[in-house]
Scaffold this motif. Structure first.
Motif, PDB file in Angstrom:
ATOM      1  N   SER A 125       0.625  -1.315  -0.110  1.00 45.65           N
ATOM      2  CA  SER A 125      -0.066  -0.047   0.065  1.00 45.65           C
ATOM      3  C   SER A 125       0.731   1.268  -0.005  1.00 45.65           C
ATOM      4  N   GLU A 126       0.318   2.400  -0.422  1.00 47.20           N
ATOM      5  CA  GLU A 126       1.019   3.612  -0.431  1.00 47.20           C
ATOM      6  C   GLU A 126       1.251   3.995   1.077  1.00 47.20           C
ATOM      7  N   GLU A 127       0.536   3.773   2.199  1.00 41.71           N
ATOM      8  CA  GLU A 127       1.070   3.951   3.639  1.00 41.71           C
ATOM      9  C   GLU A 127       2.089   3.010   3.852  1.00 41.71           C
ATOM     10  N   VAL A 128       2.257   2.105   3.414  1.00 42.36           N
ATOM     11  CA  VAL A 128       3.474   1.074   3.564  1.00 42.36           C
ATOM     12  C   VAL A 128       4.578   1.777   3.186  1.00 42.36           C
ATOM     13  N   VAL A 130       5.386   4.651   2.425  1.00 39.71           N
ATOM     14  CA  VAL A 130       5.823   5.830   2.738  1.00 39.71           C
ATOM     15  C   VAL A 130       6.438   5.629   4.213  1.00 39.71           C
ATOM     16  N   ARG A 131       5.853   4.713   5.143  1.00 37.80           N
ATOM     17  CA  ARG A 131       6.281   4.172   6.463  1.00 37.80           C
ATOM     18  C   ARG A 131       7.501   3.666   6.269  1.00 37.80           C
ATOM     19  N   ASN A 162      -2.550  -3.653  12.464  1.00 36.97           N
ATOM     20  CA  ASN A 162      -1.972  -2.386  12.187  1.00 36.97           C
ATOM     21  C   ASN A 162      -1.097  -2.044  13.664  1.00 36.97           C
TER      22      ASN A 162
END
Length: 244
Positions: A125-128, A130-131, A162
Motif C-alpha cells: 500500500s501507499e501507507e506502507v 511511505v512508512r 496495524n
C-alpha cells in the motif's frame, strides 16, 4: 562500376530494413519492434497492443534492442495508422536489469515491488511505502517482462490490526539519519525469525554486490540501538526498529 556496386548494396540494405505488412493482423506492422520514418530522427516502439511510444534517448533504446540495426523503416502513411499510446512514457525495456534495492512497477500493473537479489517484494500500500522510508522518485517504470523475471518474495506490509512495527525487507540497505554508516538487513542464521544488521565496509563492496547507492533507506530515529560485536563487516545484532 564500383559506384554501381556500392549503390546496389545500399539499396538492398535499405530494403531489408523496410517492414513488410503483416497479413491477417489488425496491426499494420509487427509489434514489439522499433520503427522510424526515412530522414526523420524519432524512433518509435510499437507495443503488443499496436500503439506507439517514442524512445527518448539511446540508453532507453538499448534496454529493448542490442543493435541500431533492429530499427525498421516505416512510411508516414503507415505510422499514422498506429495510434499513440495513452501513456506516452516508455518504460525501461525487457533487457533492463534492476540493481539490488531498486523499486519497480510495470505500466500494466499498479503493484510496486522492492527488488532483492532474484526476488521481488510487493509493497502492499501507499501507507506502507511511505512508512518504510521509500521515496516516490525511486520507482522505476519497467517493461512487464522485467517484473516477471523475479520470483515472489515476502510481502512488505503491516499486520491486520496495524499494531506490529514495520520492518524493512531482507537485504535492504538502511542508515541512520545524518550518518554515513550503512547496514544491510539479513536473516539471523541462528534464528531465521529474527533479522540482524550487517555493517557495510565501504562503497566498493556495495558496487560489488550490485546495489544502487541512491536507494538506501533512511531510518528516522534519534538513535539506532546497535551493539557492534566485531570489526566492520561483522554481524551487528539488533531489532529492526519502526522507521517513522
Amino acid at each position: 562500376c564500383m559506384k554501381y556496386i556500392v549503390t546496389c548494396i545500399i539499396f538492398v540494405s535499405t530494403l531489408l530494413l523496410i517492414e513488410a505488412p503483416v497479413f491477417g493482423s489488425s496491426c499494420p506492422v509487427r509489434t514489439q519492434r522499433a520503427y522510424k520514418q526515412p530522414d526523420i530522427g524519432t524512433v518509435w516502439y510499437v507495443t503488443k497492443q499496436c500503439t506507439r511510444k517514442p524512445f527518448t534517448n539511446q540508453s532507453m533504446y538499448f534496454t529493448y534492442f542490442d543493435f541500431w540495426g533492429s530499427i525498421r523503416l516505416i512510411s508516414e502513411k503507415t505510422l499514422a495508422t498506429i495510434p499513440l499510446d495513452a501513456v506516452r512514457e516508455i518504460p525501461l525495456g525487457p533487457k533492463h536489469a534492476p540493481k539490488r534495492g531498486s523499486v519497480i512497477k510495470s505500466q500494466e500493473d499498479a503493484k510496486v515491488y522492492f527488488i532483492s537479489g532474484n526476488k521481488k517484494h510487493w509493497i502492499t500500500s501507499e501507507e506502507v511505502f511511505v512508512r518504510m522510508g521509500f521515496d516516490w522518485d525511486w520507482v522505476e517504470s519497467v517493461h512487464e517482462n522485467v517484473v516477471a523475471n523475479y520470483t515472489e518474495g515476502e510481502l512488505v506490509t503491516v499486520t491486520p490490526n496495524n499494531q506490529e512495527p514495520l520492518a524493512q525487507p531482507y537485504y535492504a540497505l538502511v542508515k541512520e539519519k545524518n550518518s554515513s554508516e550503512v547496514y544491510r538487513i539479513e536473516p539471523d542464521k541462528r534464528d531465521p525469525r529474527k533479522k540482524v544488521l550487517r555493517k557495510i565496509k565501504n562503497e566498493e563492496l556495495l558496487n560489488t554486490l550490485q546495489y544502487r547507492l541512491d536507494r538506501i533507506i533512511e531510518i528516522h530515529s534519534e538513535k539506532l540501538p546497535l551493539h557492534v560485536e566485531g570489526a566492520d563487516g561483522e554481524v551487528i545484532s539488533t531489532t529492526i526498529i519502526n522507521p517513522f
